[in-house]
Write a protein that holds these residues in place. Structure first.
Motif, PDB file in Angstrom:
ATOM      1  N   VAL A   8       0.807  -1.225   0.173  1.00  7.61           N
ATOM      2  CA  VAL A   8      -0.073   0.075  -0.006  1.00  7.61           C
ATOM      3  C   VAL A   8       1.015   1.151   0.259  1.00  7.61           C
ATOM      4  O   VAL A   8       0.655   2.211  -0.855  1.00  7.61           O
ATOM      5  N   GLU A   9       1.790   1.182   0.791  1.00  2.00           N
ATOM      6  CA  GLU A   9       2.782   2.543   0.612  1.00  2.00           C
ATOM      7  C   GLU A   9       3.369   2.468  -0.342  1.00  2.00           C
ATOM      8  O   GLU A   9       3.565   3.645  -1.054  1.00  2.00           O
ATOM      9  N   ARG A  10       3.807   1.519  -1.151  1.00  2.00           N
ATOM     10  CA  ARG A  10       4.364   1.766  -2.600  1.00  2.00           C
ATOM     11  C   ARG A  10       3.537   2.212  -3.360  1.00  2.00           C
ATOM     12  O   ARG A  10       3.944   3.118  -4.414  1.00  2.00           O
ATOM     13  N   LEU A  11       2.192   1.829  -3.531  1.00  2.00           N
ATOM     14  CA  LEU A  11       1.265   2.272  -4.475  1.00  2.00           C
ATOM     15  C   LEU A  11       1.041   3.855  -4.013  1.00  2.00           C
ATOM     16  O   LEU A  11       0.604   4.639  -5.026  1.00  2.00           O
ATOM     17  N   LYS A  12       0.915   4.153  -2.786  1.00  2.72           N
ATOM     18  CA  LYS A  12       0.769   5.542  -2.146  1.00  2.72           C
ATOM     19  C   LYS A  12       2.084   6.397  -3.164  1.00  2.72           C
ATOM     20  O   LYS A  12       1.933   7.459  -3.644  1.00  2.72           O
ATOM     21  N   ALA A  13       2.980   6.183  -3.059  1.00  2.00           N
ATOM     22  CA  ALA A  13       4.325   6.557  -3.695  1.00  2.00           C
ATOM     23  C   ALA A  13       4.268   6.844  -5.173  1.00  2.00           C
ATOM     24  O   ALA A  13       4.676   7.581  -5.548  1.00  2.00           O
ATOM     25  N   GLY A  34       1.441   7.032  -6.423  1.00  2.00           N
ATOM     26  CA  GLY A  34       0.489   7.918  -7.014  1.00  2.00           C
ATOM     27  C   GLY A  34      -0.731   6.949  -7.453  1.00  2.00           C
ATOM     28  O   GLY A  34      -1.460   7.572  -8.261  1.00  2.00           O
ATOM     29  N   ILE A  37      -2.769   5.132  -5.829  1.00  2.00           N
ATOM     30  CA  ILE A  37      -4.201   5.220  -4.889  1.00  2.00           C
ATOM     31  C   ILE A  37      -4.189   6.539  -4.343  1.00  2.00           C
ATOM     32  O   ILE A  37      -3.180   7.199  -4.398  1.00  2.00           O
ATOM     33  N   TYR A  38      -5.551   6.633  -3.907  1.00  2.00           N
ATOM     34  CA  TYR A  38      -5.600   7.937  -3.450  1.00  2.00           C
ATOM     35  C   TYR A  38      -6.841   7.628  -2.007  1.00  2.00           C
ATOM     36  O   TYR A  38      -7.389   6.738  -1.970  1.00  2.00           O
ATOM     37  N   PRO A  39      -6.578   8.563  -1.209  1.00  2.00           N
ATOM     38  CA  PRO A  39      -7.475   8.475  -0.080  1.00  2.00           C
ATOM     39  C   PRO A  39      -9.116   8.925  -0.504  1.00  2.00           C
ATOM     40  O   PRO A  39      -9.181  10.090  -1.030  1.00  2.00           O
ATOM     41  N   ARG A  92     -10.254  12.940  -5.955  1.00  2.00           N
ATOM     42  CA  ARG A  92      -8.938  12.848  -5.949  1.00  2.00           C
ATOM     43  C   ARG A  92      -8.178  14.132  -5.935  1.00  2.00           C
ATOM     44  O   ARG A  92      -6.859  14.190  -5.559  1.00  2.00           O
ATOM     45  N   TRP A  98      -8.641   3.437   0.813  1.00  2.00           N
ATOM     46  CA  TRP A  98      -7.755   3.761  -0.371  1.00  2.00           C
ATOM     47  C   TRP A  98      -8.250   3.059  -1.461  1.00  2.00           C
ATOM     48  O   TRP A  98      -8.215   1.742  -1.376  1.00  2.00           O
TER      49      TRP A  98
END
Length: 490
Positions: free
Chosen positions: A95-100, A102, A104-106, A134, A153
């Motif tokens: 999940v952290e890699r996907l956030k980094a 871009g 995924i989004y909250p 987004r 997310w």
């Protein structure tokens, strides 16, 4: 049959990933088998993964039963079992890699807001998909967080994009992203969803081929998006047809057996179950239906799997099982039958001689039964007091006088025998049949009913030998007494 790709020949890493929320369904067992056959055929690896992220419904008991049923079928795994419930740190890192990246989004939308989106889409005759905002700025997010809102997310799906699957079974399948919502990858409490966990596991475990039921095909583009966003290469996919009952509805207990446990309880052989499961959607040619496990490993090809729904036919399964039973050596059959009867509690309370009787009768029932569960129909009378079934009693009472004559004639001749063997019994009854001028059926069927109470059982001569002299005579006299009472009343 789809042949968009050449057959799988290089060593494949495949997986079977059941959810431990119930018993091992026939469909799940078929999926496990196809994956196992691919692994064994290519010299690859069969990975077992338990997708137990549904914490409320997953149970240790269900997991244990799935593992036991796989072992009963002989589907051994090379790696695992891995449990998704033990891999939270792996998913959190993804999940952290996907956030980094871009990807995924909250998303803070409420259920009411999401339903309003769907309703508006339906009103415009669009796919009822949802997409979160987004573009929230930090101040708005801080305000929502202060109010107690916790985001899920969501994956940022490109609505104008397309995902194409080159499927071994279904050919080229295209999914326009306009019909795929911004799917959730992590819940508000941080736990992963199925589409995230399955994708991450396939990537992290190096799965090269995903072979699963066609009901999962709508999940595939989502999982492919996740894997690509993580910088990985997607596996190859094969979505195998659903299994239906003869009424063309989803397979359930009303069709005779819905789980591997049902098949085991009904007295099927593991090798026959494997043979029958393989034929649910796959065929080698237009005529061959009998396969050993080794033959299936050698001949199985994913490119010979049909797109059409597979029909589960209990009658065909029994035919296949009966053939496998008759191919067994007598000693192997006897041991297997006795073991199954012990495991089901059939022998409980029947006395110390019960298993000896089973072993003596086993060769006699082998040529007649299609499952071990049918043993009682043919030989259960050995363990019970004489009870004449209505159909058998009707046969005797069509001509009471004749029945008394032929049963009495048989008893009288058998009482003269110096030895009690199948050969001696057969010779005596055959001789008496000719002396009385009777047709074989008219003479021998009353003898069978007199001692077994049934019109269908083990052979008459063998049945008499199994019962023994004294018990046979006692049953003869009991039947004659009932007939004499009926004759006197008439």
């Amino acid at each position: 049959m789809a042949r968009n790709r050449p057959d799988i020949t290089a060593p494949a890493r495949v997986r079977f990933a059941p959810s431990p929320t119930g018993s091992l369904h026939v469909g799940g067992a078929r999926t496990a088998l196809f994956n196992w056959l691919i692994a064994r055929n290519t010299g690859g690896t069969f990975v077992l993964r338990l997708e137990d992220t549904d914490r409320e419904r997953s149970t240790p008991e269900s997991e244990a039963e799935i593992l036991r049923c796989l072992a009963w079928l002989g589907l051994d795994w090379d790696e695992g079992p891995f449990r998704q419930s033990e891999r939270d740190d792996v998913y959190a890192a993804a999940v952290e890699r996907l956030k980094a990246a871009g990807a995924i989004y909250p998303a803070y939308e409420t259920d009411e807001e999401l339903e309003a989106q769907r309703a508006a889409a339906r009103a415009d005759k669009r796919a009822p998909v949802v997409r979160g905002r987004r573009d929230r700025d930090p101040a708005e997010i801080a305000e929502l967080e202060a109010a107690g809102r916790r985001p899920v997310w969501r994956f940022a799906v490109d609505p104008g994009g397309e995902t194409t699957i080159e499927d071994y079974v279904r050919g080229t399948v295209r999914f326009g992203h306009g019909a795929i919502e911004d799917f959730v990858v992590a819940r508000s409490d941080g736990t992963p969803t199925y589409n995230l966990a399955a994708a991450v596991d396939d990537l992290e475990m190096g799965i090269t081929h995903v072979v699963r039921g066609e009901d999962h095909i709508s999940n595939t583009p989502k999982q492919m998006m996740v894997i690509r966003a993580l910088g990985g290469q997607t596996p190859d996919y094969a979505h195998i047809p659903l299994i239906l009952g003869e009424d063309k509805k989803r397979l359930s207990k009303r069709h005779g057996a819905a789980s591997v446990e049902d098949l085991e309880a009904a007295g099927f052989l593991p090798r026959a179950a494997i043979n029958a499961l393989a034929l649910l959607g796959w065929s080698f040619d237009d005529k061959t239906t009998m396969f050993t496990v080794d033959e299936l490993v050698e001949k199985f090809s994913i490119t010979r799997v049909s797109k059409s729904p597979a029909i589960f036919d209990m009658k065909k399964l029994k035919v296949i099982n009966g053939r496998h039973l008759r191919l067994m050596a007598n000693d192997e059959f006897t041991d297997a039958l006795a073991g199954w009867l012990r495991s089901t509690g059939y022998l409980d309370g029947k006395g110390p001689e019960a298993e000896e009787l089973v072993r003596a009768s086993a060769p006699l029932v082998k040529r007649k039964i299609s499952t071990f569960a049918e043993y009682d129909d043919l030989a259960g009378w050995l363990f019970r007091p004489l009870e004449i079934e209505p159909e058998a009693w009707e046969t005797l009472t069509r001509d009471v006088r004749h029945s008394i004559q032929v049963i009495g004639g048989g008893l009288g001749r058998l009482e003269q025998l110096p030895e009690w063997t199948v050969e001696a019994i057969k010779e005596a009854l055959q001789d008496q049949l000719h002396i009385m001028g009777e047709a074989a059926r008219d003479f021998l069927e009353p003898q069978r009913i007199a001692i077994t109470g049934r019109t269908v059982s083990t052979g008459t001569y063998e049945s008499l030998a199994l019962l023994g002299r004294e018990e046979s005579f006692r049953r003869y006299r009991e039947t004659l007494a009932k007939l004499a009472e009926l004759w006197a009343a008439a």
